[in-house]
Design a protein around this motif. Structure first.
Motif, PDB file in Angstrom:
ATOM      1  N   ILE A 166      -2.585 -26.071 -54.313  1.00  0.00           N
ATOM      2  CA  ILE A 166      -3.155 -26.060 -55.668  1.00  0.00           C
ATOM      3  C   ILE A 166      -3.682 -27.451 -56.020  1.00  0.00           C
ATOM      4  O   ILE A 166      -4.776 -27.600 -56.576  1.00  0.00           O
ATOM      5  CB  ILE A 166      -2.097 -25.604 -56.695  1.00  0.00           C
ATOM      6  CG1 ILE A 166      -1.724 -24.138 -56.437  1.00  0.00           C
ATOM      7  CG2 ILE A 166      -2.613 -25.774 -58.121  1.00  0.00           C
ATOM      8  CD1 ILE A 166      -0.543 -23.658 -57.250  1.00  0.00           C
ATOM      9  N   GLY A 167      -2.895 -28.467 -55.672  1.00  0.00           N
ATOM     10  CA  GLY A 167      -3.313 -29.840 -55.962  1.00  0.00           C
ATOM     11  C   GLY A 167      -4.571 -30.247 -55.234  1.00  0.00           C
ATOM     12  O   GLY A 167      -5.399 -30.995 -55.773  1.00  0.00           O
TER      13      GLY A 167
ATOM     14  N   GLN B 180     -11.111 -34.792 -60.274  1.00  0.00           N
ATOM     15  CA  GLN B 180     -10.006 -34.484 -61.192  1.00  0.00           C
ATOM     16  C   GLN B 180      -8.736 -35.267 -60.875  1.00  0.00           C
ATOM     17  O   GLN B 180      -7.668 -34.910 -61.360  1.00  0.00           O
ATOM     18  CB  GLN B 180      -9.698 -32.976 -61.158  1.00  0.00           C
ATOM     19  CG  GLN B 180     -10.826 -32.084 -61.661  1.00  0.00           C
ATOM     20  CD  GLN B 180     -11.876 -31.827 -60.595  1.00  0.00           C
ATOM     21  OE1 GLN B 180     -11.582 -31.807 -59.414  1.00  0.00           O
ATOM     22  NE2 GLN B 180     -13.118 -31.647 -61.021  1.00  0.00           N
TER      23      GLN B 180
ATOM     24  N   TYR C 118      -4.362 -41.194 -56.536  1.00  0.00           N
ATOM     25  CA  TYR C 118      -4.471 -41.444 -57.978  1.00  0.00           C
ATOM     26  C   TYR C 118      -4.399 -42.938 -58.267  1.00  0.00           C
ATOM     27  O   TYR C 118      -5.197 -43.474 -59.045  1.00  0.00           O
ATOM     28  CB  TYR C 118      -3.364 -40.700 -58.727  1.00  0.00           C
ATOM     29  CG  TYR C 118      -3.197 -41.166 -60.156  1.00  0.00           C
ATOM     30  CD1 TYR C 118      -4.109 -40.788 -61.142  1.00  0.00           C
ATOM     31  CD2 TYR C 118      -2.138 -42.000 -60.518  1.00  0.00           C
ATOM     32  CE1 TYR C 118      -3.969 -41.229 -62.453  1.00  0.00           C
ATOM     33  CE2 TYR C 118      -1.994 -42.445 -61.815  1.00  0.00           C
ATOM     34  CZ  TYR C 118      -2.904 -42.063 -62.789  1.00  0.00           C
ATOM     35  OH  TYR C 118      -2.776 -42.516 -64.084  1.00  0.00           O
TER      36      TYR C 118
ATOM     37  N   GLY D 157      -0.001 -33.036 -64.037  1.00  0.00           N
ATOM     38  CA  GLY D 157       0.583 -32.073 -63.109  1.00  0.00           C
ATOM     39  C   GLY D 157       2.043 -32.387 -62.809  1.00  0.00           C
ATOM     40  O   GLY D 157       2.891 -31.491 -62.748  1.00  0.00           O
TER      41      GLY D 157
ATOM     42  N   GLU E 117      -7.085 -28.469 -54.624  1.00  0.00           N
ATOM     43  CA  GLU E 117      -8.213 -27.922 -55.371  1.00  0.00           C
ATOM     44  C   GLU E 117      -8.367 -28.575 -56.749  1.00  0.00           C
ATOM     45  O   GLU E 117      -9.475 -28.768 -57.235  1.00  0.00           O
ATOM     46  CB  GLU E 117      -8.041 -26.409 -55.540  1.00  0.00           C
ATOM     47  CG  GLU E 117      -8.302 -25.611 -54.267  1.00  0.00           C
ATOM     48  CD  GLU E 117      -9.759 -25.688 -53.847  1.00  0.00           C
ATOM     49  OE1 GLU E 117     -10.623 -25.127 -54.555  1.00  0.00           O
ATOM     50  OE2 GLU E 117     -10.049 -26.340 -52.825  1.00  0.00           O
ATOM     51  N   LEU E 118      -7.226 -28.907 -57.379  1.00  0.00           N
ATOM     52  CA  LEU E 118      -7.274 -29.409 -58.757  1.00  0.00           C
ATOM     53  C   LEU E 118      -7.536 -30.913 -58.848  1.00  0.00           C
ATOM     54  O   LEU E 118      -8.228 -31.366 -59.771  1.00  0.00           O
ATOM     55  CB  LEU E 118      -5.963 -29.091 -59.474  1.00  0.00           C
ATOM     56  CG  LEU E 118      -5.669 -27.628 -59.795  1.00  0.00           C
ATOM     57  CD1 LEU E 118      -4.326 -27.515 -60.515  1.00  0.00           C
ATOM     58  CD2 LEU E 118      -6.771 -27.022 -60.650  1.00  0.00           C
ATOM     59  N   PHE E 119      -6.953 -31.694 -57.925  1.00  0.00           N
ATOM     60  CA  PHE E 119      -6.876 -33.134 -58.134  1.00  0.00           C
ATOM     61  C   PHE E 119      -7.844 -33.977 -57.320  1.00  0.00           C
ATOM     62  O   PHE E 119      -8.283 -35.025 -57.789  1.00  0.00           O
ATOM     63  CB  PHE E 119      -5.447 -33.625 -57.859  1.00  0.00           C
ATOM     64  CG  PHE E 119      -4.398 -32.974 -58.714  1.00  0.00           C
ATOM     65  CD1 PHE E 119      -4.597 -32.816 -60.074  1.00  0.00           C
ATOM     66  CD2 PHE E 119      -3.215 -32.507 -58.159  1.00  0.00           C
ATOM     67  CE1 PHE E 119      -3.633 -32.210 -60.869  1.00  0.00           C
ATOM     68  CE2 PHE E 119      -2.245 -31.918 -58.940  1.00  0.00           C
ATOM     69  CZ  PHE E 119      -2.454 -31.763 -60.296  1.00  0.00           C
TER      70      PHE E 119
ATOM     71  N   VAL F  98       3.163 -32.739 -55.065  1.00  0.00           N
ATOM     72  CA  VAL F  98       2.133 -33.427 -55.842  1.00  0.00           C
ATOM     73  C   VAL F  98       2.188 -34.932 -55.571  1.00  0.00           C
ATOM     74  O   VAL F  98       1.157 -35.581 -55.385  1.00  0.00           O
ATOM     75  CB  VAL F  98       2.296 -33.150 -57.352  1.00  0.00           C
ATOM     76  CG1 VAL F  98       1.227 -33.907 -58.144  1.00  0.00           C
ATOM     77  CG2 VAL F  98       2.209 -31.656 -57.634  1.00  0.00           C
TER      78      VAL F  98
ATOM     79  N   TRP G 121      -5.863 -36.259 -63.343  1.00  0.00           N
ATOM     80  CA  TRP G 121      -4.944 -35.271 -63.909  1.00  0.00           C
ATOM     81  C   TRP G 121      -3.598 -35.214 -63.172  1.00  0.00           C
ATOM     82  O   TRP G 121      -2.717 -34.437 -63.557  1.00  0.00           O
ATOM     83  CB  TRP G 121      -5.593 -33.891 -63.894  1.00  0.00           C
ATOM     84  CG  TRP G 121      -6.720 -33.758 -64.865  1.00  0.00           C
ATOM     85  CD1 TRP G 121      -8.059 -33.884 -64.611  1.00  0.00           C
ATOM     86  CD2 TRP G 121      -6.608 -33.487 -66.265  1.00  0.00           C
ATOM     87  NE1 TRP G 121      -8.794 -33.716 -65.752  1.00  0.00           N
ATOM     88  CE2 TRP G 121      -7.929 -33.466 -66.795  1.00  0.00           C
ATOM     89  CE3 TRP G 121      -5.542 -33.272 -67.136  1.00  0.00           C
ATOM     90  CZ2 TRP G 121      -8.182 -33.240 -68.137  1.00  0.00           C
ATOM     91  CZ3 TRP G 121      -5.797 -33.038 -68.475  1.00  0.00           C
ATOM     92  CH2 TRP G 121      -7.102 -33.031 -68.963  1.00  0.00           C
ATOM     93  N   VAL G 122      -3.421 -36.011 -62.150  1.00  0.00           N
ATOM     94  CA  VAL G 122      -2.177 -35.971 -61.376  1.00  0.00           C
ATOM     95  C   VAL G 122      -0.935 -36.195 -62.243  1.00  0.00           C
ATOM     96  O   VAL G 122       0.053 -35.452 -62.122  1.00  0.00           O
ATOM     97  CB  VAL G 122      -2.230 -36.990 -60.213  1.00  0.00           C
ATOM     98  CG1 VAL G 122      -0.857 -37.173 -59.576  1.00  0.00           C
ATOM     99  CG2 VAL G 122      -3.230 -36.512 -59.166  1.00  0.00           C
TER     100      VAL G 122
END
Length: 384
Positions: A144-145, A153, A28, A160, A147-149, A20, A156-157
């Motif tokens: 996963i990161g 998004q 971020y 996580g 797709e998520l971050f 991450v 949200w780091v």
């Protein structure tokens, strides 16, 4: 649960955090309004405490032989120290928070490396197969990161990171402490005397320059891919490709050591590292070059890490393992990572990505010269 599975679980969760941090922390920070120089300094803060924290915790562990207690305490305090990062704003408050967090975070891995090697005993060749699960965790977190971050998004780091830190803390409770070393060993060994030997100075110098070269990659690779227009999923896949190459190298590295000398393998990895950074400096707009450079991560990082761990075990006598691995972390990955991040941020901000990776190639060249013309002891140069 089998012991090797428990050790692997720790590496899986520990390197998930780096899965991450490395791809998504700089984006971020950029999203939060920091420029490349400030990002380089904030990334450097993550490494700064490696200059002193591992030695402090290593001394405690060697003195009292309670390595797993140190690992558990470091993991818990890292969780607690990271919580303020979720709420604070501004460069200086975040810098102080990262320094506090990293002091506890950097206590963990050097001592756990000793725990792992102690548990393995005469089966130390199995280290690579256990350590590769850290790479698997890195890949999972990166995919996963991605797709998520990435993009909308990215804020949200920090959440996580906190979730993964909690998982690491729970993983430490699954690993038993190893058998105690001889009571008087830690008191009889002078690490300072060992550090004055020319081959030891040479070793730490080459580790410093080899890690210095990773500054542009560790801190700014995702930003480079974003500039080239890659999506979040593509960025996650490219990071994962490098780590897949790393896993493959960990799986076969012991066979290379059996066929070639440890130093020969190390030299070959540094030559390929120079090639990797030059490719990134001049041809980063080519997808083929991006893919090839990620495959070379097997050479520039996997060999660097595993060979360094093994050479440290041979250069330093029994009773100094904790302090020796702490020095490996401090002088190589700590000092090298600190200056690598700061210099990369400055060069990136003022001269662009190309100059940053030329700097990386030059640092790898210095490491190659050090190992080529140095005098590592014969026992390290022999096939292992």
């Amino acid at each position: 649960m089998r012991l090797e599975l428990r050790l692997s679980l720790f590496y899986y969760t520990f390197f998930s955090l780096l899965g991450v941090v490395m791809p998504f922390w700089a984006p971020y920070l950029s999203h939060e309004g920091f420029n490349a120089e400030e990002i380089g300094l904030l990334l450097g803060a993550f490494h700064l405490s490696r200059l002193y924290a591992p030695s402090i915790w290593g001394y405690v562990a060697d003195r009292h032989m309670e390595r797993m207690r140190v690992v558990k305490l470091g993991a818990l305090l890292a969780v607690l120290a990271f919580v303020p990062v979720l709420f604070i704003e501004g460069f200086w408050p975040l810098l102080l928070a990262m320094l506090c967090f990293s002091f506890f975070w950097n206590a963990i891995l050097p001592q756990f490396e000793v725990v792992t090697l102690s548990h393995l005993g005469e089966k130390r060749d199995r280290y690579g197969k256990i350590r590769l699960w850290g790479s698997v965790g890195f890949i999972a977190a990166t995919l996963i990161g991605g797709e998520l971050f990435i993009d909308d998004q990215i804020e949200w780091v920090p959440i996580g990171l906190l979730v993964v830190l909690i998982a690491i803390y729970f993983a430490t409770w699954t690993v038993p402490k190893p058998a105690a070393a001889p009571i008087n060993s830690a008191k009889s060994v002078s690490v300072a005397k060992v550090m004055r030997r020319p081959e030891v100075i040479q070793f730490f110098a080459l580790i410093f320059f080899a890690q210095l070269a990773h500054g542009p990659y560790n801190g700014f690779y995702t930003l480079l891919l974003q500039q080239e227009g890659y999506s979040g999923l593509s960025i996650g896949l490219l990071w994962s490709l490098g780590v897949l190459a790393e896993i493959a190298m960990f799986a076969v590295l012991h066979k290379l050591w059996q066929r070639f000398s440890l130093v020969s393998v190390f030299m070959a990895s540094l030559m390929l590292a120079v090639l990797r950074w030059l490719m990134m400096a001049t041809l980063s707009d080519s997808l083929l070059i991006i893919i090839l450079s990620q495959l070379l991560h097997a050479a520039s990082f996997a060999v660097l890490h595993a060979s360094g761990i093994r050479i440290v075990q041979q250069l330093f006598p029994a009773g100094s393992e904790g302090r020796a691995q702490a020095l490996h972390s401090s002088l190589g990955f700590g000092l090298g990572g600190l200056f690598g991040s700061i210099i990369a941020g400055y060069l990136w901000h003022h001269f662009g990505s190309g100059v940053s990776f030329i700097f990386a190639a030059a640092a790898s060249c210095v490491a190659l010269l050090l190992i080529s013309f140095g005098k590592l002891p014969a026992k390290v140069q022999q096939n292992s």
